[in-house]
Design a protein around this motif. Sequence first.
Motif, PDB file in Angstrom:
ATOM      1  N   VAL A  85       0.657  -1.222   0.077  1.00 28.53           N
ATOM      2  CA  VAL A  85       0.070   0.069   0.064  1.00 28.53           C
ATOM      3  C   VAL A  85       0.789   1.377  -0.014  1.00 28.53           C
ATOM      4  N   ARG A  86       1.931   1.200   0.852  1.00 28.66           N
ATOM      5  CA  ARG A  86       2.797   2.283   0.671  1.00 28.66           C
ATOM      6  C   ARG A  86       3.603   2.524  -0.445  1.00 28.66           C
ATOM      7  N   SER A  87       3.944   1.487  -1.235  1.00 28.78           N
ATOM      8  CA  SER A  87       4.529   1.721  -2.582  1.00 28.78           C
ATOM      9  C   SER A  87       3.587   2.304  -3.485  1.00 28.78           C
ATOM     10  N   VAL A  88       2.238   1.953  -3.441  1.00 26.49           N
ATOM     11  CA  VAL A  88       1.449   2.410  -4.499  1.00 26.49           C
ATOM     12  C   VAL A  88       1.203   3.972  -4.302  1.00 26.49           C
ATOM     13  N   LYS A  89       1.018   4.124  -2.773  1.00 27.15           N
ATOM     14  CA  LYS A  89       0.795   5.777  -2.394  1.00 27.15           C
ATOM     15  C   LYS A  89       1.964   6.375  -2.658  1.00 27.15           C
ATOM     16  N   GLU A  90       3.185   5.774  -2.432  1.00 31.71           N
ATOM     17  CA  GLU A  90       4.349   6.911  -2.582  1.00 31.71           C
ATOM     18  C   GLU A  90       4.874   6.749  -3.828  1.00 31.71           C
ATOM     19  N   LYS A  91       5.043   5.953  -4.696  1.00 36.68           N
ATOM     20  CA  LYS A  91       5.658   5.768  -5.942  1.00 36.68           C
ATOM     21  C   LYS A  91       4.794   5.781  -6.983  1.00 36.68           C
ATOM     22  N   LEU A  92       3.296   5.244  -7.153  1.00 34.96           N
ATOM     23  CA  LEU A  92       2.652   5.363  -8.273  1.00 34.96           C
ATOM     24  C   LEU A  92       1.559   6.609  -8.196  1.00 34.96           C
ATOM     25  N   PHE A  93       0.974   6.603  -7.227  1.00 37.64           N
ATOM     26  CA  PHE A  93      -0.040   7.977  -7.104  1.00 37.64           C
ATOM     27  C   PHE A  93       0.404   9.260  -7.262  1.00 37.64           C
ATOM     28  N   PRO A  94       1.877   9.578  -7.066  1.00 40.30           N
ATOM     29  CA  PRO A  94       2.156  10.831  -7.548  1.00 40.30           C
ATOM     30  C   PRO A  94       2.543  11.091  -8.886  1.00 40.30           C
ATOM     31  N   LEU A  95       2.439  10.074  -9.793  1.00 38.63           N
ATOM     32  CA  LEU A  95       2.463  10.065 -11.311  1.00 38.63           C
ATOM     33  C   LEU A  95       1.169  10.918 -11.706  1.00 38.63           C
ATOM     34  N   PRO A  96       1.382  11.432 -13.012  1.00 44.51           N
ATOM     35  CA  PRO A  96       0.203  12.250 -13.523  1.00 44.51           C
ATOM     36  C   PRO A  96      -1.083  11.413 -13.616  1.00 44.51           C
ATOM     37  N   ASP A  97      -2.330  11.918 -13.209  1.00 40.41           N
ATOM     38  CA  ASP A  97      -3.483  11.260 -13.213  1.00 40.41           C
ATOM     39  C   ASP A  97      -3.820  10.484 -14.353  1.00 40.41           C
ATOM     40  N   ASP A  98      -3.203  11.198 -15.409  1.00 32.72           N
ATOM     41  CA  ASP A  98      -3.988  10.321 -16.679  1.00 32.72           C
ATOM     42  C   ASP A  98      -2.743   9.204 -17.098  1.00 32.72           C
ATOM     43  N   THR A  99      -2.179   8.914 -16.353  1.00 30.61           N
ATOM     44  CA  THR A  99      -1.165   7.894 -16.445  1.00 30.61           C
ATOM     45  C   THR A  99      -1.625   6.628 -16.661  1.00 30.61           C
ATOM     46  N   LYS A 100      -1.469   5.935 -17.668  1.00 28.87           N
ATOM     47  CA  LYS A 100      -2.256   4.668 -18.060  1.00 28.87           C
ATOM     48  C   LYS A 100      -1.526   3.571 -17.308  1.00 28.87           C
ATOM     49  N   VAL A 101      -2.196   2.658 -16.447  1.00 34.44           N
ATOM     50  CA  VAL A 101      -1.465   1.627 -15.502  1.00 34.44           C
ATOM     51  C   VAL A 101      -1.617   0.147 -16.345  1.00 34.44           C
ATOM     52  N   TYR A 102      -0.635  -0.190 -16.844  1.00 32.20           N
ATOM     53  CA  TYR A 102      -0.422  -1.632 -17.433  1.00 32.20           C
ATOM     54  C   TYR A 102      -0.279  -2.782 -16.310  1.00 32.20           C
ATOM     55  N   PRO A 103      -1.303  -3.455 -15.758  1.00 37.22           N
ATOM     56  CA  PRO A 103      -0.907  -4.295 -14.824  1.00 37.22           C
ATOM     57  C   PRO A 103      -0.352  -5.773 -15.248  1.00 37.22           C
ATOM     58  N   GLY A 104      -0.014  -6.562 -14.351  1.00 40.00           N
ATOM     59  CA  GLY A 104       0.416  -8.085 -14.629  1.00 40.00           C
ATOM     60  C   GLY A 104      -0.596  -8.793 -14.821  1.00 40.00           C
ATOM     61  N   HIS A 105      -1.948  -8.480 -14.479  1.00 39.25           N
ATOM     62  CA  HIS A 105      -3.221  -9.529 -14.574  1.00 39.25           C
ATOM     63  C   HIS A 105      -4.347  -8.491 -14.887  1.00 39.25           C
ATOM     64  N   GLY A 106      -5.208  -8.889 -15.872  1.00 40.70           N
ATOM     65  CA  GLY A 106      -6.599  -8.100 -15.731  1.00 40.70           C
ATOM     66  C   GLY A 106      -6.454  -6.843 -16.751  1.00 40.70           C
ATOM     67  N   GLU A 107      -7.547  -5.887 -16.592  1.00 36.75           N
ATOM     68  CA  GLU A 107      -7.681  -4.762 -17.476  1.00 36.75           C
ATOM     69  C   GLU A 107      -6.623  -3.600 -16.923  1.00 36.75           C
ATOM     70  N   GLU A 108      -6.532  -2.809 -18.152  1.00 39.20           N
ATOM     71  CA  GLU A 108      -5.493  -1.704 -17.618  1.00 39.20           C
ATOM     72  C   GLU A 108      -6.532  -0.743 -17.060  1.00 39.20           C
ATOM     73  N   THR A 109      -5.789   0.410 -16.397  1.00 36.87           N
ATOM     74  CA  THR A 109      -6.576   1.289 -15.719  1.00 36.87           C
ATOM     75  C   THR A 109      -5.763   2.712 -15.832  1.00 36.87           C
ATOM     76  N   THR A 110      -6.028   3.512 -15.013  1.00 36.83           N
ATOM     77  CA  THR A 110      -5.269   4.911 -14.854  1.00 36.83           C
ATOM     78  C   THR A 110      -4.996   5.260 -13.313  1.00 36.83           C
ATOM     79  N   ILE A 111      -4.294   5.924 -13.232  1.00 36.06           N
ATOM     80  CA  ILE A 111      -3.778   6.492 -11.850  1.00 36.06           C
ATOM     81  C   ILE A 111      -5.127   7.431 -11.199  1.00 36.06           C
ATOM     82  N   ALA A 112      -5.802   8.145 -11.908  1.00 38.57           N
ATOM     83  CA  ALA A 112      -6.618   8.804 -11.410  1.00 38.57           C
ATOM     84  C   ALA A 112      -7.818   7.861 -10.931  1.00 38.57           C
TER      85      ALA A 112
END
Length: 211
Positions: free
Chosen positions: A174-201
Amino acid sequence: MAHLTTASLTVGELAVNCWFLVNEDRKEALVFDPGDEAERIRSYAEQKGWKIAGILLTHGHADHMGGAEELKRLTEAEIYALAEEEPLLKNGKTNLSVFIMRRVITMEADEYVRDGQELTLSGIRLKVLRTPGHTPGGCCFYCEEAGCVFAGDTLFQGSVGRSDFPGGSMSELVRSVKEKLFPLPDDTKVYPGHGEETTIAFEKQYNPFVS
């Protein structure tokens, strides 16, 4: 500025997203998490006219790295992983290969990268973000130019990775997501290891694990 495109294949029994980030000007592709079916991954790139020029691992679980060495043999592309993941890559039990693949897979990366490191491969700039929690040496690769992050099993659409495997920690994840990923721009596409893509926002607003 390079013309960058992305694509994905679902590979292996556990349906891992194997992602491609392609410099279309050079017809060179980086491959993220070739968990299995190396020959199919190479054939797909060949059909598209891409040369595979780098193999990047978000973490060392077998369903994400099981095809990496074979893909390297087929393409001569080098393998990159976070330095903290080296012990997992070398341990057939903790990397789950004995359970997932029913055989021991151990491997070495050609280059072990570190948190915050900037890589330029095939004219594509990537930033390494260390995101422990799913595994001790899990990481994500952020490409500002393409507006995307390859998140492995750190962040999913509406969820996060499991933390009940050896070396896992939900609080760290949870800390990794909040501190490393959530500071990225809101419109950043998230390409995960499983399932559908999403965005930071979307994840900031709707992910019940971290919102």
